[in-house]
Design a protein around this motif. Structure first.
Motif, PDB file in Angstrom:
ATOM      1  N   PRO A 146      39.885  37.400   2.935  1.00  0.00           N
ATOM      2  CA  PRO A 146      38.293  37.394   4.118  1.00  0.00           C
ATOM      3  C   PRO A 146      36.871  37.448   3.375  1.00  0.00           C
ATOM      4  O   PRO A 146      36.524  36.897   3.964  1.00  0.00           O
ATOM      5  CB  PRO A 146      38.968  39.699   3.580  1.00  0.00           C
ATOM      6  CG  PRO A 146      39.218  39.718   3.218  1.00  0.00           C
ATOM      7  CD  PRO A 146      40.217  38.313   2.355  1.00  0.00           C
ATOM      8  N   TRP A 147      37.372  37.230   1.629  1.00  0.00           N
ATOM      9  CA  TRP A 147      35.497  37.010   1.219  1.00  0.00           C
ATOM     10  C   TRP A 147      35.773  35.470   0.434  1.00  0.00           C
ATOM     11  O   TRP A 147      35.016  35.335  -0.274  1.00  0.00           O
ATOM     12  CB  TRP A 147      35.745  38.266  -0.377  1.00  0.00           C
ATOM     13  CG  TRP A 147      37.357  38.275  -1.034  1.00  0.00           C
ATOM     14  CD1 TRP A 147      37.950  38.590  -1.115  1.00  0.00           C
ATOM     15  CD2 TRP A 147      37.619  36.828  -2.258  1.00  0.00           C
ATOM     16  NE1 TRP A 147      39.403  38.944  -1.011  1.00  0.00           N
ATOM     17  CE2 TRP A 147      39.001  36.960  -2.267  1.00  0.00           C
ATOM     18  CE3 TRP A 147      37.733  35.961  -2.297  1.00  0.00           C
ATOM     19  CZ2 TRP A 147      39.454  36.639  -3.084  1.00  0.00           C
ATOM     20  CZ3 TRP A 147      38.144  34.757  -3.403  1.00  0.00           C
ATOM     21  CH2 TRP A 147      39.351  35.331  -4.168  1.00  0.00           C
ATOM     22  N   GLY A 148      36.888  34.611   1.115  1.00  0.00           N
ATOM     23  CA  GLY A 148      36.763  33.089   0.780  1.00  0.00           C
ATOM     24  C   GLY A 148      35.501  31.929   1.468  1.00  0.00           C
ATOM     25  O   GLY A 148      35.316  33.004   2.391  1.00  0.00           O
ATOM     26  N   GLY A 149      35.674  30.824   1.254  1.00  0.00           N
ATOM     27  CA  GLY A 149      34.912  30.182   1.895  1.00  0.00           C
ATOM     28  C   GLY A 149      35.462  27.973   1.807  1.00  0.00           C
ATOM     29  O   GLY A 149      36.343  28.618   1.807  1.00  0.00           O
ATOM     30  N   THR A 150      34.544  27.353   1.481  1.00  0.00           N
ATOM     31  CA  THR A 150      34.950  26.317   1.473  1.00  0.00           C
ATOM     32  C   THR A 150      34.455  25.404   0.301  1.00  0.00           C
ATOM     33  O   THR A 150      35.006  23.847   0.729  1.00  0.00           O
ATOM     34  CB  THR A 150      34.509  25.826   2.933  1.00  0.00           C
ATOM     35  OG1 THR A 150      32.881  25.680   3.132  1.00  0.00           O
ATOM     36  CG2 THR A 150      34.680  26.383   3.918  1.00  0.00           C
ATOM     37  N   ARG A 151      34.419  26.079  -0.221  1.00  0.00           N
ATOM     38  CA  ARG A 151      33.346  25.073  -1.564  1.00  0.00           C
ATOM     39  C   ARG A 151      35.079  24.572  -2.299  1.00  0.00           C
ATOM     40  O   ARG A 151      34.281  23.824  -3.580  1.00  0.00           O
ATOM     41  CB  ARG A 151      32.514  25.564  -2.270  1.00  0.00           C
ATOM     42  CG  ARG A 151      31.364  26.418  -1.821  1.00  0.00           C
ATOM     43  CD  ARG A 151      30.417  27.354  -2.369  1.00  0.00           C
ATOM     44  NE  ARG A 151      31.124  28.319  -1.951  1.00  0.00           N
ATOM     45  CZ  ARG A 151      30.975  29.772  -2.296  1.00  0.00           C
ATOM     46  NH1 ARG A 151      29.297  29.994  -3.362  1.00  0.00           N
ATOM     47  NH2 ARG A 151      30.929  30.562  -3.599  1.00  0.00           N
ATOM     48  N   LEU A 152      35.632  24.613  -2.204  1.00  0.00           N
ATOM     49  CA  LEU A 152      36.820  24.587  -2.565  1.00  0.00           C
ATOM     50  C   LEU A 152      37.042  22.860  -2.231  1.00  0.00           C
ATOM     51  O   LEU A 152      38.083  21.978  -3.397  1.00  0.00           O
ATOM     52  CB  LEU A 152      38.177  24.642  -3.235  1.00  0.00           C
ATOM     53  CG  LEU A 152      38.184  26.297  -2.841  1.00  0.00           C
ATOM     54  CD1 LEU A 152      39.206  27.159  -3.622  1.00  0.00           C
ATOM     55  CD2 LEU A 152      37.699  26.446  -4.809  1.00  0.00           C
TER      56      LEU A 152
END
Length: 329
Positions: free
Chosen positions: A17-23
């Motif tokens: 739920p705290w993740g994103g797309t920057r990987l």
């Protein structure tokens, strides 16, 4: 294929739920539409097993390679409960992670070999302005204060808050209350455990109006009160890496992290008869070994076997973290 070779494994992506797309933007990962918090790059747990991503060994599991190559892969490094002794991740925290703790090592096991213990290090790849991490308790905080605050926002006030910038490294011994703050992408070497006790989750509510479970009794039973700032941010020092001198970022009885850089060209690789893991942050190239070559690029995590690796060719300036395993138990 009998001779061990360097290998890259397929990432196991973990929605959070705290993740994103920057990987994707920073490390070249191919991501699904949902927010991704963690990319497990090298893991051998009962519920999660890395498999080789490409080349003649594609599809083979890490456990299979450990069984096949044995000391030619591991050198003198010991297994953890019969499995590979490290777990390697990249994390993208678009929001704060929960304040959490991992099992405190028993007094009879100061090196932390008991199941569940999770020592970890965070190397900051990217930081938004004012990003911070929360690691350890402020000086003088008592167990009674933690017990009164656990599960509430008051717990945040008891923690040390550390400004975080690209290039910083923090060590988190198991049993330390901690949280990765919003706006950070980090590389995380750790011991192979996925046991986490959640102490506070910032009053976060999911799309269905639910809060994640807290583990307050387990938290209180595992919090350490002996973790000092010097343990969390140790003094930097020059250290030997496989291609030459590097910068020692973190070291504990279970792993050692050295930052290395090389310009374009060819470098001799000397592992000293022990395995290594390269977390490639910038650059691309190819590792040469008696069993065959292995190409790598930004965002790859490469497992270098103890035997057979001789050189690396770098196509451009390269920067990577080299994670090694201290011998013995």
């Amino acid at each position: 294929m009998n001779a061990p070779v360097p290998v890259v494994f397929a990432p196991l992506l973990q929605p959070k739920p705290w993740g994103g797309t920057r990987l994707a933007t920073l490390l070249g990962k191919t991501l699904p539409p949902e927010p991704i918090g963690e990319s497990w790059e090298l893991v051998s747990l009962p519920h999660a097993e890395s498999r080789v991503a490409r080349g003649p060994l594609a599809g083979r599991s890490l456990a299979e390679l450990v069984a096949q190559w044995q000391t030619r892969l591991l050198g003198r490094a010991a297994l953890a409960a019969g499995r590979f002794p490290l777990l390697i991740k990249f994390l993208d925290a678009a929001e704060n992670l929960s304040i959490q703790v991992h099992p405190r090592p028993a007094a009879s096991d100061p090196l932390g070999w008991q199941p569940g213990v999770k020592h970890e290090a965070w190397y900051v790849i990217h930081a938004e302005p004012d990003a911070r991490v929360y690691i350890g308790l402020r000086a003088g905080v008592t167990p009674d204060e933690v017990a009164a605050a656990v599960g509430t926002a008051r717990l945040v006030e008891l923690l040390r808050a550390w400004p975080a910038r690209a290039g910083d490294c923090f060590y988190v011994p198991s049993g330390t209350l901690h949280a990765l703050g919003a706006g950070l992408v980090v590389a995380e070497p750790q011991t192979p455990s996925d046991v986490t006790f959640r102490a506070y989750d910032w009053d976060r509510i999911d799309a269905c109006g639910r809060r994640r479970d807290l583990h307050m009794a387990e938290t209180l039973a595992n919090v350490r009160y002996d973790v000092t700032p010097e343990m969390i941010v140790p003094a930097r020092a020059t250290a030997r890496g496989s291609t030459g001198p590097g910068e020692l970022l973190a070291a504990c009885p279970r792993f050692r992290v050295v930052a290395l850089r090389e310009g374009a060209g060819t470098a001799t690789v000397d592992l000293g008869g022990e395995p290594a893991i390269w977390m490639v942050l910038n650059g691309a190239g190819s590792l040469r070994s008696a069993g065959g070559d292995c190409a790598f690029q930004r965002g790859d995590v490469v497992l270098l076997p103890a035997e057979g690796v001789t050189a690396a060719e770098f196509y451009a300036d390269a920067h990577w973290l080299e994670v090694t395993i201290p011998c013995g138990r």
